[in-house]
Motif scaffolding. Structure first.
Motif, PDB file in Angstrom:
ATOM      1  N   CYS A 191       0.906  -1.234   0.131  1.00 57.91           N
ATOM      2  CA  CYS A 191      -0.027   0.155  -0.070  1.00 57.91           C
ATOM      3  C   CYS A 191       0.839   1.342  -0.191  1.00 57.91           C
ATOM      4  O   CYS A 191       1.880   1.417   0.961  1.00 57.91           O
ATOM      5  N   CYS A 228      -6.271   0.900  -3.437  1.00 60.03           N
ATOM      6  CA  CYS A 228      -6.168   0.000  -2.207  1.00 60.03           C
ATOM      7  C   CYS A 228      -7.177   0.262  -1.300  1.00 60.03           C
ATOM      8  O   CYS A 228      -7.589   1.404  -1.108  1.00 60.03           O
ATOM      9  N   CYS A 230      -7.042  -1.177   1.852  1.00 59.54           N
ATOM     10  CA  CYS A 230      -6.505  -1.696   3.265  1.00 59.54           C
ATOM     11  C   CYS A 230      -7.166  -0.950   4.395  1.00 59.54           C
ATOM     12  O   CYS A 230      -7.740   0.131   4.143  1.00 59.54           O
ATOM     13  N   CYS A 233      -6.238   2.919   4.229  1.00 60.00           N
ATOM     14  CA  CYS A 233      -6.964   3.598   3.389  1.00 60.00           C
ATOM     15  C   CYS A 233      -8.267   4.043   3.526  1.00 60.00           C
ATOM     16  O   CYS A 233      -8.890   5.161   3.228  1.00 60.00           O
TER      17      CYS A 233
HETATM   18 ZN   LIG Z   1      -3.941   0.987   1.693  1.00 61.41          ZN
END
Ligand SMILES: [Zn+2]
Length: 757
Positions: A191, A228, A230, A233
């Protein structure tokens, strides 16, 4: 199209803090500097310390370009592969750098593979490194050659041990799964917006800079490999914007637009974090981010350019259907935001196609035309080679030859200032907000049509960024071209209005200014007063079997008809928008012949041979303004009709009333650029005449000539001596009034007329 409810639509659909954020991104440079830290982002993207900036135009704000960036003319990049420490011939490379007179180098350091004995936890040392410090050995060798040294890092992929210890460093796909690397399946995609870059890579950069104190870091693939999802994020985006992350395919969703801005903010702040860290060891050092250029680039080019004393444009080769002038276009785009700071043309020696033959070698002629076109457009060459172990050596000689030629003629090739008087404006905001995920078709193809037309017409020109339309930045231009520059703010329209009021000429096409800076459609053109027309609300297209009538009887010998004297009609563009003139136009050279049936053949006859619907509105309002209410530039790029080329060229000739900067008469397809340097003016003629021009690779070159070149000398400039730098000899010239004439007998691949002044 996004939110068709008028100017207020976008405001009604976004949370107020997002609106504030969006406004900040379109604020002026001064206001931008005054923005405050971003809550919850983990890093500040606020007031930028002047020490982080190198600017060519704001001496009070920034430092001048350091010598390590300003001096090198020839760069080499050696991108090591992991097993190189066991196999590659270090002495060979140092000798090649020396033989090519390279004065700048970029060497692989770390990120996904470390080529030195790193102490940063989880920083993966090359399995073949052993006890060596390959990076240190290379740096020491290059310093003996007095080269500027950049170290390359690549943060985009990592390994299982990182995934186990720090699962939150790994990029996550839209289904919530961590992403395996698409090409190296033992690796994971990282990421770029979270702690992997902000913490781990900052530690890597700190270590490299503290150990080797190099001139800067060139960061490859640092800006992510797609969306992304994750945990960082998700949380950071929600905190900053109030939105959930947009889902794939939602380009028209407000959260997608918010994401474009959030992502930029995050990545620009990352550059600031890295710059601040490495300057603790070397105050002159800089992060050189590898990012794109032009309207289709997702990062604001003004912001990346402000932070770099030089940038390397990673346009390694052309692929698919592309002309060699694409590298020249890249040079012009970088220069638009870099000003007179060095722009480096990063070229490869292989075939650049989706199949990624990274160890391939393309033809000598293809490498050569690409490099020469880059140099002619103001770039300094940077040869990028993957793998220190050579599988194919055929490129070595050709690169050495062109590098030695640049050394011999260096004083003429350190270009200071383009003398072009025509500017082709490009707009990232139009691509982002009007392009709606189809910016190639809706935005870029219009610019490509103009680009091809201007090169074919041998009219020197520059690219102009639409957020640099202030009087100072436009001072050198007589004519601006707006190729479907749809999304323009009121302030930008005001700047264009001022340009025309002060005598500047404007050519615009299709939906230019019909949308605001967020891509929200207006009820009328923002530039309706300049165009002299109102939008009626209708768009027609695609139009089949439609034509343009040339009104020779009403306007005999009009400049728009140059080269079309015997043409009663030409093909039309494909789409048009309906407009109503505010007043009667004195000159209406082109009128519409509407579509008529194209089948059955018995029915193919015009139902209306003639209308009074204009296809080109021309008027004077201070400067001259020409407006095509159609996509003639995009159609030209699709069809490449010679009649459209003439209409586009003739419109520039009509608008640009001053004497031409340069005229080149002779056969062939030449890219012509004109430069003022310290002590000289140089005119480049790049011979693009080749059966492989619109789709490479070149096999060979085909000479064209003779070429008669007439240059309008700048006032007060006297020519003392002229040389042809490719032919390597002096050349006679004549001066009559302010016009210098020189005859070039033949151009094989490239010629430079160097005029000492
Ligand atoms: Zn991320």
């Amino acid at each position: 199209m996004f939110l068709m409810t008028g100017d207020s639509g976008i405001v009604g659909s976004l949370p107020s803090r997002m609106i504030a954020r969006m406004k900040r991104f379109t604020s002026t440079r001064r206001e931008f500097l005054q923005t405050t830290a971003v809550a919850g982002s983990g890093a500040t993207f606020g007031r930028i310390a002047p020490s982080l900036l190198w600017s060519p135009s704001s001496p009070g704000e920034a430092k001048s370009v350091p010598e390590w960036a300003s001096k090198p003319m020839r760069w080499m990049q050696l991108t090591l592969v992991e097993d190189d420490p066991a196999h590659f011939d270090l002495a060979f490379w140092l000798d090649y750098f020396k033989r090519t007179r390279s004065d700048g180098v970029c060497l692989s350091g770390g990120g996904c593979v470390a080529y030195y004995p790193t102490d940063v936890p989880f920083h993966h040392r090359s399995v073949w490194l052993g006890d060596r410090d390959v990076l240190g050995e290379l740096i020491a060798g290059c310093r003996k050659l007095d080269m500027s040294v950049l170290v390359r890092t690549d943060p985009h992929a990592t390994y299982d041990d990182v995934k186990i210890a720090h699962p939150d460093w790994i990029a996550v796909d839209a289904d919530g799964k961590p992403r395996r690397h698409w090409s190296s399946p033992e690796m994971w995609v990282t990421c770029c917006y979270g702690p992997y870059n902000f913490e781990f890579m900052t530690a890597v950069h700190r270590e490299i800079m503290s150990r080797y104190r190099v001139d800067g870091l060139f960061i490859n693939r640092w800006d992510g490999s797609g969306m992304c999802y994750c945990e960082h994020c998700v949380a950071n985006f929600k905190e900053a914007t109030g939105f959930d992350l947009p889902r794939p395919g939602g380009e028209q969703d407000p959260s997608h637009r918010a994401y474009l801005l959030w992502r930029q903010e995050r990545l620009i702040s990352l550059i600031d974090v890295w710059n601040a860290e490495i300057r603790k060891s070397n105050p002159e050092a800089a992060v050189i981010p590898n990012n794109g250029s032009g309207a289709l680039t997702s990062l604001n080019a003004l912001e990346t350019s402000r932070r770099a004393p030089m940038l390397a444009a990673d346009r390694q080769a052309r692929h698919g259907e592309a002309a060699p002038w694409l590298i020249g276009k890249t040079a012009k785009e970088y220069r638009a935001t870099m000003g007179d700071k060095p722009v480096i043309g990063l070229f490869g020696v292989g075939l650049e196609e989706p199949y990624r033959w990274k160890d391939s070698v393309t033809s000598d002629a293809e490498i050569r035309i690409w490099v020469l076109e880059a140099i002619a457009n103001g770039m300094r060459p940077w040869c990028s080679k993957f793998s220190g172990t050579l599988h194919d050596e055929r490129w070595l000689k050709g690169v050495e030859e062109v590098y030695l030629w640049t050394e011999k003629n260096q004083s003429y090739l350190m270009h200071r200032q383009s003398l072009a008087r025509v500017g082709l404006v490009y707009s990232q905001q139009t691509a982002w907000y009007y392009g709606d995920g189809r910016a190639d078709a809706k935005v870029e193809n219009y610019a490509l049509g103009w680009y091809q037309a201007l090169v074919e017409s041998r009219i020197p020109f520059e690219m102009v960024h639409d957020r640099l339309l202030d009087t100072a930045h436009l001072a050198g231009y007589g004519t601006l071209i707006l190729p479907n520059l749809a999304a323009l703010s009121e302030a930008q329209c005001g700047q264009l209005r001022a340009f025309v009021k002060n005598g500047g000429n404007l050519i615009a096409t299709y939906e230019t200014s019909l949308y605001d800076e967020w891509g929200v459609r207006r009820s009328n053109f923002g530039l309706a007063d300049l165009f002299g027309v109102e939008w009626t609300g209708k768009v027609e297209g695609p139009m089949l079997n439609s034509y343009i009538r040339l009104e020779h009887e009403k306007l005999p010998h009009h400049v728009v008809f140059t080269g079309l004297e015997d043409a009663p009609r030409v093909i039309n563009s494909v789409s048009r928008i309906e407009v109503a003139p505010r007043a009667t136009f004195a000159e209406v050279p082109l009128t519409l012949i509407p579509s008529y049936p194209d089948l059955p053949m018995e029915k193919v006859y015009p139902r209306r041979a003639k209308t009074d619907i204009s296809c080109l509105y021309m008027r004077q309002s201070g400067g001259r303004v020409a407006y095509f209410p159609c996509d003639i530039d995009r159609t030209f790029w699709e069809v490449l009709c010679a009649d459209h080329l003439k209409l586009l060229r003739n419109t520039v000739l009509w608008a640009n009333t001053e004497l031409p900067l340069v005229e080149v008469n002779g056969p062939g397809f030449l890219d012509v650029t004109v430069w003022k340097n310290a002590g000289s003016i140089t005119i480049h003629l790049v011979n693009l005449t080749n059966p492989m021009t619109m789709k490479g690779p070149y096999r060979d070159f085909f000479p064209v000539g003779p070429q008669t070149v007439k240059l309008q000398l700048p006032s007060g400039v006297r020519a003392n001596h002229a040389r042809l730098l490719a032919a390597d000899r002096s050349v006679a010239f004549e001066v009559s009034g302010s016009v210098l004439t020189v005859m070039v007998p033949s151009v094989l691949d490239h010629e430079v007329i160097a005029i000492d002044i």
